[in-house]
Design an enzyme around this catalytic site. Structure first.
Site, PDB file in Angstrom:
ATOM      1  CE  LYS A   1     -12.524  -6.754   7.667  1.00 39.19           C
ATOM      2  NZ  LYS A   1     -11.540  -7.771   8.085  1.00 39.19           N
TER       3      LYS A   1
ATOM      4  CG  HIS B   1      -6.331  -0.967   0.800  1.00 47.38           C
ATOM      5  ND1 HIS B   1      -4.788  -0.738   1.076  1.00 47.38           N
ATOM      6  CD2 HIS B   1      -6.819   0.094   1.448  1.00 47.38           C
ATOM      7  CE1 HIS B   1      -4.466   0.402   1.659  1.00 47.38           C
ATOM      8  NE2 HIS B   1      -5.836   0.944   1.821  1.00 47.38           N
TER       9      HIS B   1
ATOM     10  CB  CYS C   1      -0.865  -0.009   1.136  1.00 57.03           C
ATOM     11  SG  CYS C   1      -1.646  -1.406   1.794  1.00 57.03           S
TER      12      CYS C   1
ATOM     13  CG  ASP D   1      -1.989  -5.422  -2.898  1.00 62.48           C
ATOM     14  OD1 ASP D   1      -3.206  -5.546  -2.647  1.00 62.48           O
ATOM     15  OD2 ASP D   1      -1.130  -5.291  -2.165  1.00 62.48           O
TER      16      ASP D   1
ATOM     17  CD  GLN E   1      -1.291  -8.896   0.020  1.00 61.39           C
ATOM     18  OE1 GLN E   1      -1.153  -8.067  -0.287  1.00 61.39           O
ATOM     19  NE2 GLN E   1      -1.776  -9.249   1.182  1.00 61.39           N
TER      20      GLN E   1
ATOM     21  NE  ARG F   1       2.197  -9.081   5.637  1.00 55.25           N
ATOM     22  CZ  ARG F   1       1.014  -8.885   5.461  1.00 55.25           C
ATOM     23  NH1 ARG F   1      -0.022  -9.587   5.908  1.00 55.25           N
ATOM     24  NH2 ARG F   1       0.445  -8.275   4.431  1.00 55.25           N
TER      25      ARG F   1
ATOM     26  CG  HIS G   1      -3.318  -0.237  -3.404  1.00 56.72           C
ATOM     27  ND1 HIS G   1      -2.090  -1.025  -3.408  1.00 56.72           N
ATOM     28  CD2 HIS G   1      -3.708  -0.324  -2.129  1.00 56.72           C
ATOM     29  CE1 HIS G   1      -2.005  -1.677  -2.327  1.00 56.72           C
ATOM     30  NE2 HIS G   1      -2.650  -1.547  -1.397  1.00 56.72           N
TER      31      HIS G   1
HETATM   32 ZN    ZN Z   1      -3.261  -2.184   0.463  1.00 52.10          ZN
END
Ligand code: ZN
Ligand code: ZN
Length: 597
Positions: free
Chosen positions: A417, A464, A287, A336, A334, A316, A338
């Site tokens: 969410k 996200h 992010c 991912d 991910q 992580r 945005h």
């Molecule tokens: Zn994010």
């Protein structure tokens, strides 16, 4: 639910010791019967607690040696005697002091400790036959009601879950209202063991783990083929939906994480490195870095929405003891993205995303379900922002005709969410994806702006979102869901060509080359082994199609086609195999179709 039941036993919160539903009551009662059987066989053993949990129950015992599988069989046999005797469960109330004296006289120190830790005037005991337990119930009427049960395993567990306390021996069991429910549950457990992705990952040469890098897979060629196919699929889908793919650095200076708040709130989970006397971290999420791409240019209201996909590699710092195959890793990728948008675009963006989620899971024969989480007590942003954000999510779910649950108060502190779960072929539910509306966090922390139609700078909203979470975990789930028998488009090897004998090697090679020319991932198995052996091996490797080439086939321009299920489809023209197979792969079909029509 599982945790709540254990809590009730340990902390004596709530009115009862277990959920009052018939199934939880039955399981809790079965745990008492198990404790009775253990005391009968091992009179010196002390009893701790025995709650109902999801799918079953356990009871903890103080015993120096672990229980053996033979012990479990004997305990189960005694339990069946207790069930046959049909002892009623009898409730008895007494002052707490009297109960303490009662259990102290029997040397049941855990019961004494529990009783000393509560401030109730009176407590209740339950007796069945010669066994008495401190308990608030409820229970079934008598032991005769317990029919469909099985003891599963035993393992060490610390008293009250604290490693400074003594180690106890826990026995897990399962109990159901009907024998057929028990049978189905045992079948599911057995299937889950067979489908364990760590086992299949080894057997199918997908990936290996090594302690030189805990929690990070070494992908073997076959496993990496699956990663590449998923990447290809997700890129096609995103390109068609107006996403732009970006890539941001993995090693990033502490400065950025301080600005985003991760250094303070997420620091323990981040790997830190010192480079030229400055602190850096491996990014744990995409992010904050993605905001640099947004801020790279002056954005106008006409530029929005901007949909930035970033399949970034994340790290992580999970404790090594918690790492589990592909399900719990330290390094992952991910899927991912945005989305930077204006408030008036929020609902359309979410609607489009949910449509994408539905399309994606249809391909894998997985059934998604949805949970909407709303504003928590501690939150950023104004009430008007939350009203608009939550309304957009409700409306988008409704527009897509999707049923959903609402988890009140369970949203992130920066926005509501939608969590997406899928149910696999064994009926297990996996939380996979999430769509989070960010009303204020990134926009405020990074001072994001666009110039609105009135010429004024405004803050965009950020969504996200991930469709399948991480490649690693999703491949673990798919491996178990398909039991390693991936749909042809994902299968590392899609077809194997098998000459009946050396005499047919040349024809087989020609067939193999045609498949490869059509970009089918095919292998030629012309080893000097019996045909039956080579067929069996291809089936064990879960190769979707076997193309057997003998004299008759060479003559007719056909192959003898077999499915990995063992089904023999007889002769099929090579041209047709090629046409059907390439069509099946291009369509990303979930089941095998070649040679069927
Ligand atoms: Zn994010
Ligand atoms: Zn109880």
């Amino acid at each position: 639910m599982a945790v709540a039941e254990e809590d009730r036993h340990l902390r004596l919160t709530g009115e009862f010791d277990c959920d009052t539903t018939p199934l939880a009551t039955l399981r809790h009662s079965t745990s008492h019967v198990m404790a009775q059987a253990v005391k009968r066989l091992f009179p010196d053993v002390k009893v701790a607690i025995g709650p109902a949990i999801e799918d079953g129950f356990y009871y903890d015992f103080a015993k120096p040696e672990p229980f053996t599988p033979e012990d479990l069989a004997r305990i189960e046999a005694v339990m069946r005697e207790i069930v046959a005797a049909d002892h009623p469960f009898e409730r008895q109330e007494m002052p707490r002091a009297e109960a303490i004296a009662f259990f102290r006289a029997r040397g049941e120190r855990f019961k004494v400790e529990i009783l000393e830790g509560i401030d109730a005037e009176r407590v209740s005991l339950y007796r069945q036959g010669d066994f008495v337990d401190l308990c608030r119930g409820p229970h079934v009427r008598s032991t005769g009601e317990i029919r469909a049960f099985k003891l599963l395993s035993s393992s060490g567990a610390y008293w009250r879950g604290d490693e400074r306390n003594p180690m106890l021996q826990r026995i897990y069991g399962t109990a159901w209202l009907a024998q057929e429910d028990l049978d189905r549950h045992l079948w599911r457990l057995e299937e889950a063991r067979k489908r364990d992705h760590r086992k299949l990952g080894r057997e199918l040469d997908l990936f290996v783990f090594h302690d030189v890098s805990p929690g990070a897979p070494f992908w073997l060629p076959h496993g990496w083929t699956i990663v590449r196919e998923l990447e290809r699929f997700v890129r096609e889908v995103l390109d068609a939906r107006g996403y732009a793919e970006i890539s941001t650095p993995i090693l990033i200076n502490k400065r950025l994480w301080e600005q985003s708040g991760h250094w303070e709130h997420f620091g323990e989970n981040m790997f830190r490195l010192e480079v030229e006397e400055q602190l850096f971290s491996l990014k744990p999420m995409n992010c904050p870095p993605s905001t640099f791409v947004y801020r790279h240019a002056l954005r106008s209201y006409r530029d929005l929405p901007l949909r930035f996909a970033d399949m970034g590699r994340l790290h992580r710092n999970e404790r090594s003891g918690t790492l589990t195959g592909l399900f719990r890793v330290r390094q992952f990728t991910q899927d991912d993205a945005h989305i930077y948008c204006r408030p008036d675009q929020l609902q359309d963006e979410i609607t489009g995303m949910l449509d994408l989620v539905r399309e994606w899971y249809k391909t894998f024969d997985l059934q998604p379900s949805y949970k909407l989480s709303t504003r928590p007590d501690k939150r950023l942003g104004t009430e008007a922002q939350w009203d608009a954000g939550e309304a957009a999510l409700h409306q988008a779910l409704k527009t897509n005709g999707l049923a959903y649950e609402v988890n009140r108060g369970d949203g992130a502190f920066y926005g509501p969410k939608i969590d997406i779960f899928v149910e696999d072929v064994l009926g297990r539910s996996w939380q996979i994806a999430t769509v989070q509306v960010d009303l204020t966090m990134l926009p405020e922390q990074f001072q994001l702006e666009y110039i609105d139609s009135d010429g004024q700078p405004k803050r965009p909203m950020v969504i996200h979102r991930a469709i399948f979470g991480s490649f690693e975990r999703f491949i673990g789930i798919l491996t178990e869901h398909f039991a390693g028998a991936f749909p042809t488009w994902l299968a590392p090897v899609q077809a194997r060509v098998l000459p009946v004998s050396e005499k047919h090697a040349e024809y087989a090679r020609a067939v193999w080359e045609r498949l490869r020319g059509a970009r089918v991932r095919a292998e030629l198995d012309d080893r000097n082994e019996k045909l039956g052996y080579r067929i069996r091996e291809a089936q064990l490797r879960k190769v979707p199609y076997m193309l057997v080439c003998g004299a008759r086939e060479a003559e007719a321009g056909t192959v003898s086609l077999r499915h990995r299920s063992g089904e023999d489809l007889g002769p099929v023209a090579v041209d047709r195999v090629l046409a059907d197979l390439t069509r099946e792969i291009a369509a990303r079909a979930a089941s095998l179709t070649v040679g069927r029509s």
